[in-house]
Write a protein that holds these residues in place. Sequence first.
Motif, PDB file in Angstrom:
ATOM      1  N   GLU A  82      72.346 106.640  64.324  1.00 19.72           N
ATOM      2  CA  GLU A  82      71.930 105.714  65.374  1.00 19.72           C
ATOM      3  C   GLU A  82      70.428 105.526  65.229  1.00 19.72           C
ATOM      4  OE1 GLU A  82      73.078 106.382  69.390  1.00 19.72           O
ATOM      5  OE2 GLU A  82      75.047 107.155  68.811  1.00 19.72           O
ATOM      6  N   ILE A  83      69.994 104.270  65.190  1.00 18.87           N
ATOM      7  CA  ILE A  83      68.594 103.969  64.887  1.00 18.87           C
ATOM      8  C   ILE A  83      67.816 103.720  66.173  1.00 18.87           C
ATOM      9  CG2 ILE A  83      67.053 102.465  63.598  1.00 18.87           C
ATOM     10  CD1 ILE A  83      69.572 101.673  61.949  1.00 18.87           C
ATOM     11  N   THR A  84      66.671 104.365  66.282  1.00 20.67           N
ATOM     12  CA  THR A  84      65.736 104.124  67.367  1.00 20.67           C
ATOM     13  C   THR A  84      64.492 103.496  66.750  1.00 20.67           C
ATOM     14  OG1 THR A  84      66.534 106.090  68.518  1.00 20.67           O
ATOM     15  CG2 THR A  84      64.428 105.179  69.245  1.00 20.67           C
ATOM     16  N   PHE A  85      64.150 102.290  67.196  1.00 21.64           N
ATOM     17  CA  PHE A  85      62.988 101.598  66.659  1.00 21.64           C
ATOM     18  C   PHE A  85      61.764 101.920  67.507  1.00 21.64           C
ATOM     19  CE2 PHE A  85      66.548  98.988  65.233  1.00 21.64           C
ATOM     20  CZ  PHE A  85      66.284  98.966  63.870  1.00 21.64           C
ATOM     21  N   ILE A  86      60.694 102.340  66.843  1.00 27.43           N
ATOM     22  CA  ILE A  86      59.451 102.714  67.521  1.00 27.43           C
ATOM     23  C   ILE A  86      58.323 101.880  66.924  1.00 27.43           C
ATOM     24  CG2 ILE A  86      57.836 104.586  67.971  1.00 27.43           C
ATOM     25  CD1 ILE A  86      60.274 106.501  67.565  1.00 27.43           C
ATOM     26  N   LEU A  87      57.546 101.244  67.786  1.00 27.90           N
ATOM     27  CA  LEU A  87      56.417 100.435  67.333  1.00 27.90           C
ATOM     28  C   LEU A  87      55.284 101.357  66.899  1.00 27.90           C
ATOM     29  CD1 LEU A  87      55.335  97.571  66.961  1.00 27.90           C
ATOM     30  CD2 LEU A  87      54.478  97.678  69.291  1.00 27.90           C
ATOM     31  N   ASP A  88      54.898 101.266  65.635  1.00 24.25           N
ATOM     32  CA  ASP A  88      53.846 102.107  65.077  1.00 24.25           C
ATOM     33  C   ASP A  88      52.567 101.286  64.987  1.00 24.25           C
ATOM     34  OD1 ASP A  88      52.545 104.241  63.865  1.00 24.25           O
ATOM     35  OD2 ASP A  88      53.134 103.604  61.858  1.00 24.25           O
ATOM     36  N   GLN A  89      51.549 101.721  65.686  1.00 22.61           N
ATOM     37  CA  GLN A  89      50.292 100.979  65.713  1.00 22.61           C
ATOM     38  C   GLN A  89      49.189 101.703  64.962  1.00 22.61           C
ATOM     39  OE1 GLN A  89      50.012 100.538  69.967  1.00 22.61           O
ATOM     40  NE2 GLN A  89      50.901  98.499  69.872  1.00 22.61           N
ATOM     41  N   SER A  90      49.543 102.636  64.102  1.00 22.03           N
ATOM     42  CA  SER A  90      48.524 103.415  63.399  1.00 22.03           C
ATOM     43  C   SER A  90      47.736 102.558  62.405  1.00 22.03           C
ATOM     44  CB  SER A  90      49.164 104.602  62.677  1.00 22.03           C
ATOM     45  OG  SER A  90      50.102 104.162  61.724  1.00 22.03           O
ATOM     46  N   ILE A  91      48.387 101.593  61.757  1.00 23.40           N
ATOM     47  CA  ILE A  91      47.679 100.735  60.814  1.00 23.40           C
ATOM     48  C   ILE A  91      46.656  99.874  61.558  1.00 23.40           C
ATOM     49  CG2 ILE A  91      47.943  98.820  59.192  1.00 23.40           C
ATOM     50  CD1 ILE A  91      50.673 100.032  58.453  1.00 23.40           C
ATOM     51  N   GLU A  92      47.092  99.306  62.675  1.00 22.05           N
ATOM     52  CA  GLU A  92      46.191  98.484  63.486  1.00 22.05           C
ATOM     53  C   GLU A  92      45.025  99.322  64.009  1.00 22.05           C
ATOM     54  OE1 GLU A  92      46.423  95.974  67.648  1.00 22.05           O
ATOM     55  OE2 GLU A  92      48.232  96.176  66.432  1.00 22.05           O
ATOM     56  N   TYR A  93      45.322 100.549  64.427  1.00 24.39           N
ATOM     57  CA  TYR A  93      44.280 101.452  64.914  1.00 24.39           C
ATOM     58  C   TYR A  93      43.273 101.747  63.802  1.00 24.39           C
ATOM     59  CZ  TYR A  93      42.103 105.676  66.766  1.00 24.39           C
ATOM     60  OH  TYR A  93      41.190 106.607  67.197  1.00 24.39           O
ATOM     61  N   GLY A  94      43.759 101.984  62.593  1.00 27.02           N
ATOM     62  CA  GLY A  94      42.882 102.257  61.457  1.00 27.02           C
ATOM     63  C   GLY A  94      41.989 101.070  61.126  1.00 27.02           C
ATOM     64  N   VAL A  95      42.551  99.860  61.188  1.00 28.33           N
ATOM     65  CA  VAL A  95      41.765  98.647  60.918  1.00 28.33           C
ATOM     66  C   VAL A  95      40.665  98.494  61.968  1.00 28.33           C
ATOM     67  CG1 VAL A  95      41.868  96.125  60.891  1.00 28.33           C
ATOM     68  CG2 VAL A  95      43.579  97.448  59.669  1.00 28.33           C
ATOM     69  N   ASN A  96      41.004  98.723  63.238  1.00 32.10           N
ATOM     70  CA  ASN A  96      40.004  98.614  64.306  1.00 32.10           C
ATOM     71  C   ASN A  96      38.902  99.657  64.142  1.00 32.10           C
ATOM     72  OD1 ASN A  96      41.218  96.432  65.550  1.00 32.10           O
ATOM     73  ND2 ASN A  96      42.426  97.700  66.930  1.00 32.10           N
ATOM     74  N   MET A  97      39.276 100.882  63.787  1.00 33.86           N
ATOM     75  CA  MET A  97      38.271 101.932  63.586  1.00 33.86           C
ATOM     76  C   MET A  97      37.363 101.578  62.407  1.00 33.86           C
ATOM     77  SD  MET A  97      38.493 104.020  65.984  1.00 33.86           S
ATOM     78  CE  MET A  97      37.489 105.370  65.461  1.00 33.86           C
ATOM     79  N   SER A  98      37.935 101.027  61.350  1.00 35.17           N
ATOM     80  CA  SER A  98      37.144 100.626  60.188  1.00 35.17           C
ATOM     81  C   SER A  98      36.139  99.541  60.560  1.00 35.17           C
ATOM     82  CB  SER A  98      38.075 100.138  59.082  1.00 35.17           C
ATOM     83  OG  SER A  98      37.346  99.764  57.960  1.00 35.17           O
ATOM     84  N   LYS A  99      36.564  98.568  61.383  1.00 35.37           N
ATOM     85  CA  LYS A  99      35.657  97.516  61.841  1.00 35.37           C
ATOM     86  C   LYS A  99      34.507  98.105  62.652  1.00 35.37           C
ATOM     87  CE  LYS A  99      38.923  93.684  62.085  1.00 35.37           C
ATOM     88  NZ  LYS A  99      39.674  92.794  62.992  1.00 35.37           N
ATOM     89  N   LEU A 100      34.842  99.055  63.549  1.00 34.91           N
ATOM     90  CA  LEU A 100      33.795  99.675  64.364  1.00 34.91           C
ATOM     91  C   LEU A 100      32.800 100.441  63.502  1.00 34.91           C
ATOM     92  CD1 LEU A 100      35.903 100.982  67.387  1.00 34.91           C
ATOM     93  CD2 LEU A 100      34.304  99.066  67.368  1.00 34.91           C
ATOM     94  N   ILE A 101      33.283 101.146  62.506  1.00 33.93           N
ATOM     95  CA  ILE A 101      32.397 101.895  61.611  1.00 33.93           C
ATOM     96  C   ILE A 101      31.497 100.935  60.844  1.00 33.93           C
ATOM     97  CG2 ILE A 101      32.357 103.339  59.522  1.00 33.93           C
ATOM     98  CD1 ILE A 101      34.879 104.735  60.678  1.00 33.93           C
ATOM     99  N   ASP A 102      32.085  99.837  60.350  1.00 35.30           N
ATOM    100  CA  ASP A 102      31.286  98.836  59.629  1.00 35.30           C
ATOM    101  C   ASP A 102      30.201  98.238  60.517  1.00 35.30           C
ATOM    102  OD1 ASP A 102      32.734  99.251  57.335  1.00 35.30           O
ATOM    103  OD2 ASP A 102      34.029  97.485  57.603  1.00 35.30           O
ATOM    104  N   GLU A 103      30.515  97.976  61.786  1.00 35.58           N
ATOM    105  CA  GLU A 103      29.528  97.434  62.716  1.00 35.58           C
ATOM    106  C   GLU A 103      28.371  98.407  62.931  1.00 35.58           C
ATOM    107  OE1 GLU A 103      31.464  96.362  66.363  1.00 35.58           O
ATOM    108  OE2 GLU A 103      32.677  94.809  65.398  1.00 35.58           O
ATOM    109  N   VAL A 104      28.704  99.681  63.096  1.00 33.14           N
ATOM    110  CA  VAL A 104      27.662 100.688  63.312  1.00 33.14           C
ATOM    111  C   VAL A 104      26.782 100.814  62.077  1.00 33.14           C
ATOM    112  CG1 VAL A 104      27.277 103.162  63.647  1.00 33.14           C
ATOM    113  CG2 VAL A 104      28.955 101.969  65.048  1.00 33.14           C
ATOM    114  N   VAL A 105      27.394 100.824  60.899  1.00 29.58           N
ATOM    115  CA  VAL A 105      26.619 100.928  59.657  1.00 29.58           C
ATOM    116  C   VAL A 105      25.724  99.702  59.501  1.00 29.58           C
ATOM    117  CG1 VAL A 105      26.824 100.910  57.131  1.00 29.58           C
ATOM    118  CG2 VAL A 105      28.240 102.454  58.484  1.00 29.58           C
ATOM    119  N   HIS A 106      26.248  98.524  59.810  1.00 31.53           N
ATOM    120  CA  HIS A 106      25.463  97.289  59.699  1.00 31.53           C
ATOM    121  C   HIS A 106      24.275  97.303  60.663  1.00 31.53           C
ATOM    122  CE1 HIS A 106      24.681  93.125  58.753  1.00 31.53           C
ATOM    123  NE2 HIS A 106      24.697  92.816  60.055  1.00 31.53           N
ATOM    124  N   GLU A 107      24.491  97.758  61.890  1.00 26.93           N
ATOM    125  CA  GLU A 107      23.408  97.846  62.872  1.00 26.93           C
ATOM    126  C   GLU A 107      22.348  98.857  62.432  1.00 26.93           C
ATOM    127  OE1 GLU A 107      25.131  98.740  66.661  1.00 26.93           O
ATOM    128  OE2 GLU A 107      26.174  96.808  66.782  1.00 26.93           O
TER     129      GLU A 107
END
Length: 123
Positions: free
Chosen positions: A92-117
Amino acid sequence: MKRNSIKNTRVNFQVQKELSSIIRNDIKDPRIDPLTSVVMVEVAPDLKTCKAFISVLGDEESGKNTIDGLRSAEGYIRRQLAKNINLRNTPEITFILDQSIEYGVNMSKLIDEVVHEEDETNE
């Protein structure tokens, strides 16, 4: 955390591969986003249950709609899985929404912004 046996690892990989194929090719539900991927699958050792972690590239609403569409097509998906994979039990399959990829992309953007500043203040 308990390690998976070799058999369980193979079953997980095969179920993930078949689920991806079924979602991509067989399901025609308009709620399911075309940019949907199966990130990981955990099949219980007794083959009764399965957790499928689904990632959707898009906004939060398209993710929820995709999960709703997959849940409504669960019977069809399970039937196709039983046809394609020869297992003692079809889980029996239970579908779970995984947002880890989206979270990683957002964290990468934040890190890039801090480095740029930081680069701008050092110049």
